[in-house]
Design a protein around this motif. Structure first.
Motif, PDB file in Angstrom:
ATOM      1  N   TYR A  30       0.843  -1.203   0.000  1.00  0.00           N
ATOM      2  CA  TYR A  30       0.000   0.000   0.000  1.00  0.00           C
ATOM      3  C   TYR A  30       0.877   1.251   0.000  1.00  0.00           C
ATOM      4  CZ  TYR A  30      -4.123  -2.836   0.844  1.00  0.00           C
ATOM      5  OH  TYR A  30      -5.139  -3.739   0.727  1.00  0.00           O
ATOM      6  N   GLN A  31       1.925   1.222   0.785  1.00  0.00           N
ATOM      7  CA  GLN A  31       2.852   2.354   0.817  1.00  0.00           C
ATOM      8  C   GLN A  31       3.620   2.460  -0.506  1.00  0.00           C
ATOM      9  OE1 GLN A  31       5.594   2.192   4.082  1.00  0.00           O
ATOM     10  NE2 GLN A  31       6.664   4.051   3.457  1.00  0.00           N
ATOM     11  N   ALA A  32       4.073   1.332  -1.030  1.00  0.00           N
ATOM     12  CA  ALA A  32       4.819   1.333  -2.293  1.00  0.00           C
ATOM     13  C   ALA A  32       3.961   1.838  -3.447  1.00  0.00           C
ATOM     14  CB  ALA A  32       5.328  -0.069  -2.603  1.00  0.00           C
ATOM     15  N   LEU A  33       2.658   1.534  -3.411  1.00  0.00           N
ATOM     16  CA  LEU A  33       1.745   1.965  -4.468  1.00  0.00           C
ATOM     17  C   LEU A  33       1.623   3.477  -4.526  1.00  0.00           C
ATOM     18  CD1 LEU A  33      -0.341   0.969  -6.603  1.00  0.00           C
ATOM     19  CD2 LEU A  33      -2.054   1.127  -4.792  1.00  0.00           C
ATOM     20  N   HIS A  34       1.698   4.128  -3.370  1.00  0.00           N
ATOM     21  CA  HIS A  34       1.498   5.577  -3.308  1.00  0.00           C
ATOM     22  C   HIS A  34       2.791   6.379  -3.310  1.00  0.00           C
ATOM     23  CE1 HIS A  34      -2.770   5.126  -2.931  1.00  0.00           C
ATOM     24  NE2 HIS A  34      -2.591   4.222  -1.979  1.00  0.00           N
ATOM     25  N   GLU A  35       3.933   5.720  -3.343  1.00  0.00           N
ATOM     26  CA  GLU A  35       5.203   6.433  -3.418  1.00  0.00           C
ATOM     27  C   GLU A  35       5.514   6.771  -4.860  1.00  0.00           C
ATOM     28  OE1 GLU A  35       8.127   4.019  -1.506  1.00  0.00           O
ATOM     29  OE2 GLU A  35       7.437   4.557   0.493  1.00  0.00           O
ATOM     30  N   ASP A  36       6.122   7.904  -5.070  1.00  0.00           N
ATOM     31  CA  ASP A  36       6.455   8.349  -6.422  1.00  0.00           C
ATOM     32  C   ASP A  36       7.919   8.127  -6.757  1.00  0.00           C
ATOM     33  OD1 ASP A  36       3.888   9.154  -7.021  1.00  0.00           O
ATOM     34  OD2 ASP A  36       4.199  11.182  -6.270  1.00  0.00           O
ATOM     35  N   GLY A  37       8.497   7.070  -6.249  1.00  0.00           N
ATOM     36  CA  GLY A  37       9.898   6.786  -6.548  1.00  0.00           C
ATOM     37  C   GLY A  37      10.044   6.178  -7.930  1.00  0.00           C
ATOM     38  N   ALA A  38      11.271   6.062  -8.333  1.00  0.00           N
ATOM     39  CA  ALA A  38      11.558   5.478  -9.643  1.00  0.00           C
ATOM     40  C   ALA A  38      11.321   3.972  -9.601  1.00  0.00           C
ATOM     41  CB  ALA A  38      13.002   5.769 -10.035  1.00  0.00           C
ATOM     42  N   ASN A  39      10.794   3.447 -10.686  1.00  0.00           N
ATOM     43  CA  ASN A  39      10.607   2.006 -10.802  1.00  0.00           C
ATOM     44  C   ASN A  39      11.976   1.381 -11.047  1.00  0.00           C
ATOM     45  OD1 ASN A  39       9.568  -0.549 -11.191  1.00  0.00           O
ATOM     46  ND2 ASN A  39       7.869   0.170 -12.432  1.00  0.00           N
ATOM     47  N   ILE A  40      12.315   0.362 -10.279  1.00  0.00           N
ATOM     48  CA  ILE A  40      13.676  -0.165 -10.360  1.00  0.00           C
ATOM     49  C   ILE A  40      13.820  -1.309 -11.352  1.00  0.00           C
ATOM     50  CG2 ILE A  40      14.298   0.578  -8.051  1.00  0.00           C
ATOM     51  CD1 ILE A  40      13.854  -2.263  -7.084  1.00  0.00           C
ATOM     52  N   LEU A  55       5.609  -0.678  -7.985  1.00  0.00           N
ATOM     53  CA  LEU A  55       5.425  -1.186  -6.629  1.00  0.00           C
ATOM     54  C   LEU A  55       6.777  -1.294  -5.920  1.00  0.00           C
ATOM     55  CD1 LEU A  55       2.736  -3.954  -7.271  1.00  0.00           C
ATOM     56  CD2 LEU A  55       2.401  -1.684  -6.287  1.00  0.00           C
ATOM     57  N   GLY A  56       7.678  -0.401  -6.290  1.00  0.00           N
ATOM     58  CA  GLY A  56       8.985  -0.358  -5.656  1.00  0.00           C
ATOM     59  C   GLY A  56       9.777  -1.625  -5.903  1.00  0.00           C
ATOM     60  N   ARG A  57      10.487  -2.048  -4.877  1.00  0.00           N
ATOM     61  CA  ARG A  57      11.353  -3.224  -5.051  1.00  0.00           C
ATOM     62  C   ARG A  57      10.571  -4.527  -5.133  1.00  0.00           C
ATOM     63  NH1 ARG A  57      13.669  -5.145   0.305  1.00  0.00           N
ATOM     64  NH2 ARG A  57      12.198  -4.297   1.782  1.00  0.00           N
ATOM     65  N   PHE A  58       9.272  -4.504  -4.781  1.00  0.00           N
ATOM     66  CA  PHE A  58       8.455  -5.711  -4.946  1.00  0.00           C
ATOM     67  C   PHE A  58       8.411  -6.140  -6.406  1.00  0.00           C
ATOM     68  CE2 PHE A  58       4.551  -7.873  -6.007  1.00  0.00           C
ATOM     69  CZ  PHE A  58       4.574  -8.923  -5.110  1.00  0.00           C
ATOM     70  N   SER A  63       9.855 -10.120 -10.351  1.00  0.00           N
ATOM     71  CA  SER A  63      10.478 -10.397 -11.656  1.00  0.00           C
ATOM     72  C   SER A  63      11.647 -11.363 -11.508  1.00  0.00           C
ATOM     73  CB  SER A  63      10.961  -9.102 -12.306  1.00  0.00           C
ATOM     74  OG  SER A  63       9.909  -8.216 -12.484  1.00  0.00           O
ATOM     75  N   LEU A  64      12.422 -11.178 -10.476  1.00  0.00           N
ATOM     76  CA  LEU A  64      13.554 -12.057 -10.206  1.00  0.00           C
ATOM     77  C   LEU A  64      13.083 -13.483  -9.904  1.00  0.00           C
ATOM     78  CD1 LEU A  64      16.635 -11.784 -10.043  1.00  0.00           C
ATOM     79  CD2 LEU A  64      16.384 -11.347  -7.608  1.00  0.00           C
TER      80      LEU A  64
END
Length: 193
Positions: A30-40, A55-58, A63-64
């Motif tokens: 939920y927090q990752a969904l609302h953060e505006d960080g770069a997709n890694i 969804l951040g590092r998730f 994918s890994l």
């Protein structure tokens, strides 16, 4: 020799996938969904950024995990042997439970009455991808006609690249549908512990 390689590496890869799933489960989606960080996740072409939700590092960990399961299928496909069917069945089982291992928020999503389409997509897509990977690396990779090999490899690449957005896009939608209720009703995970 090949049988020894697969008998060692495939179980190790499955253990790595399970461990990474535990790391993914700790991420507050939920927090990752609302953060505006770069997709890694590294993108191959510009339009791909719109296919995979941030969804951040998730997103990267999932994918890994998918990549590790596909690599295991390739190792088994090139190995051959009698136990191939059992290892493929094990890989399918891990693929099937992967969303439940990775996503802690499913409990909240289900309690709020949202049907988790992401789990169903993951369960339906896994057998297709793993079966095709096995067939491709067992039979099609050495096809006599060049066009069968080219089409087979293009289909393989398309299936692999499509596997992540097919799961993450509906998951992001499910999280969005329940996030306003979730944010208002609960504390963030960091404060719960």
């Amino acid at each position: 020799m090949a049988s020894e390689v697969s008998s060692v590496f495939v179980p190790v890869i499955i253990l790595i996938v399970i461990e990474l799933s535990g790391v993914a489960r700790e991420i507050d989606l939920y927090q990752a969904l609302h953060e505006d960080g770069a997709n890694i996740i590294p993108f191959l072409f510009p339009g791909e950024r719109n296919l995979i939700p941030n969804l951040g590092r998730f997103s990267f960990i999932h994918s890994l995990n998918v990549s590790f399961l596909i690599i295991s299928t390739v190792i088994i496909s090139l190995d051959g042997g009698v136990s191939v069917i059992w290892v493929i069945a094990l890989l399918l089982a891990v693929w099937t439970v992967l969303p439940v291992l990775e996503v802690d928020e499913y409990e909240t999503i289900i309690k709020q009455g949202v049907s988790p389409k992401s789990i169903r997509r993951h369960m339906m897509y896994g057998p297709i991808l793993i079966s095709y990977t096995f067939v491709h690396f067992t039979f099609l990779i050495e096809a006599q006609e060049w066009y069968i090999s080219v089409v087979g490899q293009a289909l393989f690449v398309g299936l692999v690249l499509g596997s992540v957005p097919l799961f993450l896009s509906p998951l992001a939608t499910e999280l969005s549908e329940t996030s306003t209720q979730q944010i208002g009703n609960q504390q963030p995970r960091s404060q719960e512990k």
